[in-house]
Motif scaffolding. Sequence first.
Motif, PDB file in Angstrom:
ATOM      1  N   ALA A 207       5.743  10.366  -7.093  1.00  0.00           N
ATOM      2  CA  ALA A 207       7.108  10.480  -7.619  1.00  0.00           C
ATOM      3  C   ALA A 207       7.885  11.492  -6.769  1.00  0.00           C
ATOM      4  O   ALA A 207       7.347  12.526  -6.383  1.00  0.00           O
ATOM      5  CB  ALA A 207       7.071  10.931  -9.070  1.00  0.00           C
ATOM      6  N   GLY A 208       9.124  11.168  -6.462  1.00  0.00           N
ATOM      7  CA  GLY A 208       9.939  12.053  -5.636  1.00  0.00           C
ATOM      8  C   GLY A 208       9.606  12.005  -4.160  1.00  0.00           C
ATOM      9  O   GLY A 208      10.187  12.738  -3.365  1.00  0.00           O
ATOM     10  N   GLY A 209       8.673  11.119  -3.785  1.00  0.00           N
ATOM     11  CA  GLY A 209       8.262  11.021  -2.384  1.00  0.00           C
ATOM     12  C   GLY A 209       9.087  10.010  -1.612  1.00  0.00           C
ATOM     13  O   GLY A 209       9.994   9.370  -2.153  1.00  0.00           O
ATOM     14  N   ALA A 210       8.763   9.872  -0.326  1.00  0.00           N
ATOM     15  CA  ALA A 210       9.518   8.961   0.537  1.00  0.00           C
ATOM     16  C   ALA A 210       8.583   8.152   1.425  1.00  0.00           C
ATOM     17  O   ALA A 210       7.551   8.650   1.880  1.00  0.00           O
ATOM     18  CB  ALA A 210      10.503   9.747   1.392  1.00  0.00           C
ATOM     19  N   VAL A 211       8.978   6.897   1.654  1.00  0.00           N
ATOM     20  CA  VAL A 211       8.277   6.023   2.597  1.00  0.00           C
ATOM     21  C   VAL A 211       9.172   5.866   3.814  1.00  0.00           C
ATOM     22  O   VAL A 211      10.340   5.472   3.691  1.00  0.00           O
ATOM     23  CB  VAL A 211       7.996   4.626   1.968  1.00  0.00           C
ATOM     24  CG1 VAL A 211       7.334   3.701   2.980  1.00  0.00           C
ATOM     25  CG2 VAL A 211       7.138   4.758   0.712  1.00  0.00           C
TER      26      VAL A 211
ATOM     27  N   ILE B 262      10.901  -5.757  -0.860  1.00  0.00           N
ATOM     28  CA  ILE B 262       9.993  -4.666  -1.213  1.00  0.00           C
ATOM     29  C   ILE B 262       9.750  -4.766  -2.719  1.00  0.00           C
ATOM     30  O   ILE B 262      10.701  -4.785  -3.506  1.00  0.00           O
ATOM     31  CB  ILE B 262      10.620  -3.298  -0.864  1.00  0.00           C
ATOM     32  CG1 ILE B 262      10.871  -3.222   0.644  1.00  0.00           C
ATOM     33  CG2 ILE B 262       9.721  -2.164  -1.338  1.00  0.00           C
ATOM     34  CD1 ILE B 262      11.703  -2.037   1.074  1.00  0.00           C
ATOM     35  N   LYS B 263       8.475  -4.847  -3.109  1.00  0.00           N
ATOM     36  CA  LYS B 263       8.165  -4.995  -4.530  1.00  0.00           C
ATOM     37  C   LYS B 263       8.260  -3.660  -5.259  1.00  0.00           C
ATOM     38  O   LYS B 263       8.147  -2.607  -4.654  1.00  0.00           O
ATOM     39  CB  LYS B 263       6.742  -5.537  -4.682  1.00  0.00           C
ATOM     40  CG  LYS B 263       6.613  -6.995  -4.279  1.00  0.00           C
ATOM     41  CD  LYS B 263       5.157  -7.422  -4.400  1.00  0.00           C
ATOM     42  CE  LYS B 263       4.765  -8.330  -3.243  1.00  0.00           C
ATOM     43  NZ  LYS B 263       3.345  -8.216  -2.926  1.00  0.00           N
ATOM     44  N   GLY B 264       8.451  -3.727  -6.561  1.00  0.00           N
ATOM     45  CA  GLY B 264       8.373  -2.522  -7.387  1.00  0.00           C
ATOM     46  C   GLY B 264       9.688  -1.791  -7.569  1.00  0.00           C
ATOM     47  O   GLY B 264       9.710  -0.558  -7.616  1.00  0.00           O
ATOM     48  N   ALA B 265      10.795  -2.507  -7.691  1.00  0.00           N
ATOM     49  CA  ALA B 265      12.104  -1.856  -7.830  1.00  0.00           C
ATOM     50  C   ALA B 265      12.182  -0.959  -9.075  1.00  0.00           C
ATOM     51  O   ALA B 265      12.750   0.124  -9.036  1.00  0.00           O
ATOM     52  CB  ALA B 265      13.214  -2.915  -7.875  1.00  0.00           C
ATOM     53  N   GLN B 266      11.572  -1.412 -10.161  1.00  0.00           N
ATOM     54  CA  GLN B 266      11.591  -0.633 -11.405  1.00  0.00           C
ATOM     55  C   GLN B 266      10.842   0.686 -11.222  1.00  0.00           C
ATOM     56  O   GLN B 266      11.343   1.754 -11.538  1.00  0.00           O
ATOM     57  CB  GLN B 266      10.897  -1.440 -12.523  1.00  0.00           C
ATOM     58  CG  GLN B 266      11.696  -2.616 -13.017  1.00  0.00           C
ATOM     59  CD  GLN B 266      12.674  -2.205 -14.117  1.00  0.00           C
ATOM     60  OE1 GLN B 266      12.521  -1.157 -14.725  1.00  0.00           O
ATOM     61  NE2 GLN B 266      13.679  -3.026 -14.356  1.00  0.00           N
TER      62      GLN B 266
ATOM     63  N   PHE C 266      12.563   3.121  -9.025  1.00  0.00           N
ATOM     64  CA  PHE C 266      13.644   3.792  -9.745  1.00  0.00           C
ATOM     65  C   PHE C 266      13.109   4.900 -10.642  1.00  0.00           C
ATOM     66  O   PHE C 266      13.493   6.054 -10.525  1.00  0.00           O
ATOM     67  CB  PHE C 266      14.433   2.762 -10.580  1.00  0.00           C
ATOM     68  CG  PHE C 266      15.517   3.385 -11.412  1.00  0.00           C
ATOM     69  CD1 PHE C 266      16.750   3.704 -10.851  1.00  0.00           C
ATOM     70  CD2 PHE C 266      15.302   3.678 -12.756  1.00  0.00           C
ATOM     71  CE1 PHE C 266      17.746   4.295 -11.618  1.00  0.00           C
ATOM     72  CE2 PHE C 266      16.292   4.276 -13.528  1.00  0.00           C
ATOM     73  CZ  PHE C 266      17.524   4.584 -12.957  1.00  0.00           C
ATOM     74  N   TYR C 267      12.178   4.546 -11.510  1.00  0.00           N
ATOM     75  CA  TYR C 267      11.701   5.546 -12.474  1.00  0.00           C
ATOM     76  C   TYR C 267      10.930   6.688 -11.827  1.00  0.00           C
ATOM     77  O   TYR C 267      10.851   7.773 -12.375  1.00  0.00           O
ATOM     78  CB  TYR C 267      10.893   4.871 -13.594  1.00  0.00           C
ATOM     79  CG  TYR C 267      11.830   4.174 -14.553  1.00  0.00           C
ATOM     80  CD1 TYR C 267      12.619   4.937 -15.416  1.00  0.00           C
ATOM     81  CD2 TYR C 267      11.981   2.794 -14.553  1.00  0.00           C
ATOM     82  CE1 TYR C 267      13.527   4.319 -16.271  1.00  0.00           C
ATOM     83  CE2 TYR C 267      12.886   2.175 -15.399  1.00  0.00           C
ATOM     84  CZ  TYR C 267      13.659   2.943 -16.258  1.00  0.00           C
ATOM     85  OH  TYR C 267      14.560   2.341 -17.086  1.00  0.00           O
ATOM     86  N   ARG C 268      10.403   6.439 -10.633  1.00  0.00           N
ATOM     87  CA  ARG C 268       9.647   7.491  -9.939  1.00  0.00           C
ATOM     88  C   ARG C 268      10.489   8.182  -8.857  1.00  0.00           C
ATOM     89  O   ARG C 268       9.978   8.977  -8.082  1.00  0.00           O
ATOM     90  CB  ARG C 268       8.374   6.904  -9.364  1.00  0.00           C
ATOM     91  CG  ARG C 268       7.475   6.300 -10.467  1.00  0.00           C
ATOM     92  CD  ARG C 268       6.275   5.577  -9.896  1.00  0.00           C
ATOM     93  NE  ARG C 268       5.373   6.500  -9.265  1.00  0.00           N
ATOM     94  CZ  ARG C 268       5.028   6.453  -7.988  1.00  0.00           C
ATOM     95  NH1 ARG C 268       5.510   5.514  -7.210  1.00  0.00           N
ATOM     96  NH2 ARG C 268       4.201   7.331  -7.488  1.00  0.00           N
TER      97      ARG C 268
ATOM     98  N   THR D 133       0.835  -1.198   0.000  1.00  0.00           N
ATOM     99  CA  THR D 133       0.000   0.000   0.000  1.00  0.00           C
ATOM    100  C   THR D 133       0.870   1.249   0.000  1.00  0.00           C
ATOM    101  O   THR D 133       0.634   2.195  -0.756  1.00  0.00           O
ATOM    102  CB  THR D 133      -0.945  -0.001   1.232  1.00  0.00           C
ATOM    103  OG1 THR D 133      -1.808  -1.133   1.142  1.00  0.00           O
ATOM    104  CG2 THR D 133      -1.779   1.275   1.312  1.00  0.00           C
ATOM    105  N   SER D 134       1.879   1.251   0.840  1.00  0.00           N
ATOM    106  CA  SER D 134       2.771   2.419   0.947  1.00  0.00           C
ATOM    107  C   SER D 134       3.403   2.738  -0.405  1.00  0.00           C
ATOM    108  O   SER D 134       3.442   3.894  -0.835  1.00  0.00           O
ATOM    109  CB  SER D 134       3.868   2.155   1.979  1.00  0.00           C
ATOM    110  OG  SER D 134       3.304   1.919   3.240  1.00  0.00           O
ATOM    111  N   MET D 135       3.882   1.690  -1.090  1.00  0.00           N
ATOM    112  CA  MET D 135       4.521   1.894  -2.390  1.00  0.00           C
ATOM    113  C   MET D 135       3.503   2.330  -3.448  1.00  0.00           C
ATOM    114  O   MET D 135       3.857   3.011  -4.409  1.00  0.00           O
ATOM    115  CB  MET D 135       5.238   0.618  -2.843  1.00  0.00           C
ATOM    116  CG  MET D 135       6.383   0.191  -1.933  1.00  0.00           C
ATOM    117  SD  MET D 135       7.638   1.473  -1.708  1.00  0.00           S
ATOM    118  CE  MET D 135       8.485   1.355  -3.270  1.00  0.00           C
TER     119      MET D 135
END
Length: 344
Positions: free
Chosen positions: A259-263, A274-278, A281-283, A252-254
């Motif tokens: 874009a440019g944000g932080a968890v 943590i899923k979503g490495a691509q 990166f792009y975001r 949910t957090s991810m």
Amino acid sequence: MRATIMPKAHDVRIDNVPDAAIKDPTDAVIRITRACICGSDLWPYNGGPNVEGQRMGHEAIGVVEDVGRDVRTVKRGDVVIMPFANSDGNCMFCEEGLQTACVHVGFFGNGGPLDGAQAEALRIPFADGTLYPLNVGEEDGLMPALLTLSDVMGTGHHAAVTARVRRGGTVAVVGDGAVGLCGVIAAKRLGAEQIIIMGRHEQRIALAKEFGATDVVSERGEEGMQRVRELTRGFGVQSVLECVGTEQAMDTSMGIVRAGGAVGRVGVPHYEAIKGAQQMFYRNVIVAGGPAPTRAYIDELLPDVMEGRIEPGRVFDRTVDLDGVPDGYRAMNEREALKVLIRP
Ligand SMILES: [Zn+2]
């Protein structure tokens, strides 16, 4: 003396154990006047891993009863906050304010190397670098709030700091437990303009609103993420405070960080990756956080607590003595109590 032991899941006992005593010259022994049960205590409660004779509890306020011959900054009779980890106060990491990475770090209770705080007394290694002396009496009315500086309030603040909460910023808090609610306090205190609390427990949501939450999202999964995006012009939030530690909470957090944000993660992770490495990166998404250096944050948070500008003590909704601890675990586990304060 008596202490809380959890030999296996769903088995919390108050047993007689050897009295806490000085071992090293840098130790102190404190008599515990206030302790509490943490959400992270519920992980072993619900299945482990548990270790033989595991002592529980890592949040406390106490009165110093004895000090080793090298202790300088605390003395017998001092009322002190005990952060959830010990630290020597003089290594590179302590000097940088990251006491939870101290070269001598030790975690209290929960199967860690040190004994637990849900007890009558506790040995504190590196007392000078660990304990924080207070200028209040042991029965001060602010005790519940001061107790939160041991862990939950400092941890909520750490989530906000590592999620880079800024003045005028947008924030989402994942989790409506005591840490999540303290995360709301921290985000508000740091000047966030929009604070979305994700949770569905009616009383907790009501408290979150009093603490400064501006929006509530009670849906979960994809539906919840969609709601957060709707509330933020489709972009997501700048700062996500992840205060649970489950795979779903991290997904949910991810899914809601823009874009440019932080968890900022402060929930003990119960996932491997943590899923979503691509996507990350792009975001340009930052994932930060970890065990909060609560010892470092006391200086900053204490004046706001003492002067009543923040009221984290309101997360406690039940008080028990040592004999009431097993039922306190049950009540927190069943979400009947938000956070249980212990007066040994
Ligand atoms: Zn250190």
